[in-house]
Design an enzyme around this catalytic site. Structure first.
Site, PDB file in Angstrom:
ATOM      1  N   HIS A  82      35.190   4.165  -5.796  1.00 10.25           N
ATOM      2  CA  HIS A  82      33.763   4.347  -6.069  1.00 10.25           C
ATOM      3  C   HIS A  82      33.288   5.645  -5.447  1.00 10.25           C
ATOM      4  O   HIS A  82      33.760   6.046  -4.378  1.00 10.25           O
ATOM      5  CB  HIS A  82      32.949   3.197  -5.463  1.00 10.25           C
ATOM      6  CG  HIS A  82      33.395   1.835  -5.883  1.00 10.25           C
ATOM      7  ND1 HIS A  82      34.445   1.183  -5.284  1.00 10.25           N
ATOM      8  CD2 HIS A  82      32.930   0.997  -6.844  1.00 10.25           C
ATOM      9  CE1 HIS A  82      34.617   0.002  -5.858  1.00 10.25           C
ATOM     10  NE2 HIS A  82      33.717  -0.142  -6.817  1.00 10.25           N
ATOM     11  N   ALA A 112      31.466  -5.969 -11.648  1.00 12.41           N
ATOM     12  CA  ALA A 112      30.388  -6.880 -11.293  1.00 12.41           C
ATOM     13  C   ALA A 112      29.096  -6.068 -11.397  1.00 12.41           C
ATOM     14  O   ALA A 112      29.074  -4.897 -11.046  1.00 12.41           O
ATOM     15  CB  ALA A 112      30.584  -7.376  -9.874  1.00 12.41           C
ATOM     16  N   MET A 210      27.670   0.153  -9.817  1.00 13.32           N
ATOM     17  CA  MET A 210      28.083   1.366  -9.096  1.00 13.32           C
ATOM     18  C   MET A 210      29.473   1.843  -9.508  1.00 13.32           C
ATOM     19  O   MET A 210      30.148   2.532  -8.749  1.00 13.32           O
ATOM     20  CB  MET A 210      28.073   1.088  -7.587  1.00 13.32           C
ATOM     21  CG  MET A 210      26.745   0.563  -7.064  1.00 13.32           C
ATOM     22  SD  MET A 210      26.883   0.056  -5.349  1.00 13.32           S
ATOM     23  CE  MET A 210      25.375  -0.911  -5.147  1.00 13.32           C
ATOM     24  N   SER A 211      29.910   1.480 -10.695  1.00 10.62           N
ATOM     25  CA  SER A 211      31.277   1.858 -11.102  1.00 10.62           C
ATOM     26  C   SER A 211      31.336   2.108 -12.609  1.00 10.62           C
ATOM     27  O   SER A 211      30.309   2.313 -13.247  1.00 10.62           O
ATOM     28  CB  SER A 211      32.244   0.731 -10.716  1.00 10.62           C
ATOM     29  OG  SER A 211      31.987  -0.421 -11.487  1.00 10.62           O
ATOM     30  N   ASN A 234      24.374 -11.240 -10.125  1.00 11.96           N
ATOM     31  CA  ASN A 234      23.053 -11.461  -9.502  1.00 11.96           C
ATOM     32  C   ASN A 234      21.994 -10.873 -10.417  1.00 11.96           C
ATOM     33  O   ASN A 234      22.290 -10.002 -11.238  1.00 11.96           O
ATOM     34  CB  ASN A 234      22.997 -10.765  -8.129  1.00 11.96           C
ATOM     35  CG  ASN A 234      23.347  -9.288  -8.222  1.00 11.96           C
ATOM     36  OD1 ASN A 234      24.529  -8.916  -8.246  1.00 11.96           O
ATOM     37  ND2 ASN A 234      22.342  -8.445  -8.331  1.00 11.96           N
ATOM     38  N   HIS A 246      26.761  -8.304  -0.687  1.00 17.13           N
ATOM     39  CA  HIS A 246      28.093  -8.195  -1.297  1.00 17.13           C
ATOM     40  C   HIS A 246      28.795  -9.558  -1.359  1.00 17.13           C
ATOM     41  O   HIS A 246      29.560  -9.828  -2.284  1.00 17.13           O
ATOM     42  CB  HIS A 246      28.931  -7.181  -0.508  1.00 17.13           C
ATOM     43  CG  HIS A 246      30.253  -6.845  -1.151  1.00 17.13           C
ATOM     44  ND1 HIS A 246      30.341  -6.323  -2.423  1.00 17.13           N
ATOM     45  CD2 HIS A 246      31.525  -6.966  -0.710  1.00 17.13           C
ATOM     46  CE1 HIS A 246      31.629  -6.136  -2.724  1.00 17.13           C
ATOM     47  NE2 HIS A 246      32.361  -6.521  -1.699  1.00 17.13           N
TER      48      HIS A 246
HETATM   49  N1  HPA Z   1      23.325  -3.438  -8.312  1.00 19.26           N
HETATM   50  C1  HPA Z   1      24.350  -2.562  -8.273  1.00 19.26           C
HETATM   51  N2  HPA Z   1      25.610  -2.924  -8.286  1.00 19.26           N
HETATM   52  C2  HPA Z   1      25.890  -4.232  -8.353  1.00 19.26           C
HETATM   53  C3  HPA Z   1      24.873  -5.191  -8.390  1.00 19.26           C
HETATM   54  C4  HPA Z   1      23.528  -4.775  -8.376  1.00 19.26           C
HETATM   55  O1  HPA Z   1      22.573  -5.571  -8.413  1.00 19.26           O
HETATM   56  N3  HPA Z   1      25.506  -6.411  -8.462  1.00 19.26           N
HETATM   57  C5  HPA Z   1      26.828  -6.156  -8.443  1.00 19.26           C
HETATM   58  N4  HPA Z   1      27.079  -4.851  -8.392  1.00 19.26           N
END
Ligand code: HPA
Length: 271
Positions: A82, A112, A210-211, A234, A246
């Site tokens: 990342h 995710a 973020m990926s 989430n 996390h």
């Molecule tokens: N924001 C950014 N990255 C993530 C999130 C989020 O809510 N959930 C999992 N990765």
């Protein structure tokens, strides 16, 4: 030179695995278990691959696992890199360059993410239809790698439409509910603010994470076919009363892993 590092990494992987590889797979946070269903795996530690980065995030291992799933030969990254770890975008996307140099034509990239759109709740699997990337430095910045693709690359069909349709068909076969959405890249590592989420919702973001986007841009540069699969772990910031962390992300990812593995296996079979 960057290009020499890419070819050195390719040569090392070829010294460990000689046969052609059909599909590269990048596994996101908590989505590692797919690697456990690879038949006759050849495991290569990132630390043994010349110039390869090593991951620093809990829940991200550091292995390239090559073998068979669903009748396809796959090279699976268990652990990815990342921007927020401190790597520049070229380092983040180096594995994709190496896959391309290995002659791999298909990429499945998973992550995710936070759900922004009202109907994207934790546990939902979403096929990425497009992305928003303009707040990040481009991984294609700098001297163009002419061996891979052109200076100015079209980004109309980053997430290959034929693979997206195929993924929906595969999902039906295994009775897994999937939706489609636009993924918006944030640099992290902090989660977004509620104001950012409201702003980007109006700009068309359905998910945030973020990926994935750096890898997808680089794969597209060399005309790989790309399938992006997000797992909503989430609701995005400000959309629920939970504080983001996390651990919650990892738990939600783990509880969906069985469905995701079933889906990806079917997709590989159908490709
Ligand atoms: N924001 C950014 N990255 C993530 C999130 C989020 O809510 N959930 C999992 N990765």
């Amino acid at each position: 030179m960057y290009i020499d590092e890419i070819y050195a990494a390719r040569d090392y992987i070829q010294s460990r695995y000689k046969n052609p590889i059909d599909v590269a797979i990048v596994l996101g946070s908590g989505l590692g278990p797919l690697a456990d269903v690879i038949n006759e795996p050849v495991e290569i530690d990132y630390k043994d691959i010349p110039y390869f980065p090593v991951s620093t995030v809990p829940g991200h291992a550091g292995k390239l696992i090559i073998g068979e799933i669903g009748g396809k030969t796959v090279a699976c990254m268990k652990g990815r890199f990342h921007f927020y770890e401190g790597y520049d975008m070229q380092k983040v996307t180096m594995p994709i360059r190496v896959f391309s140099a290995l002659g791999i034509k298909n990429l499945i990239v998973t992550n995710a993410c936070g759900g922004v759109r009202d109907d994207l709740n934790p546990g939902q699997i979403v096929i990425i239809s497009d992305h928003l990337s303009f707040m990040m430095p481009s991984p294609l910045r700098g001297p163009n790698l002419d061996d891979f693709g052109p200076r100015f690359k079209d980004m109309t069909d980053v997430y290959t439409s034929t693979l997206r349709s195929l993924a929906f068909e595969s999902a039906k076969k295994v009775n897994v509910d999937v939706k489609e959405g636009v993924y918006c890249f944030f640099k992290g590592p902090q989660f977004e603010t509620p104001a950012e989420i409201r702003a980007f919702k109006t700009l068309g973001a359905d998910m945030v994470g973020m990926s994935t986007v750096p890898e997808a841009i680089v794969a597209r540069h060399s005309d790989m076919k790309i399938l992006g699969i997000s797992l909503v772990t989430n609701k995005a910031a400000g959309l629920s009363s939970n504080e983001l962390n996390h651990i919650e992300v990892m738990e939600a990812a783990n509880s969906a892993e069985e469905r995701l593995v079933k889906l990806v296996k079917q997709i590989l079979e159908d490709m």
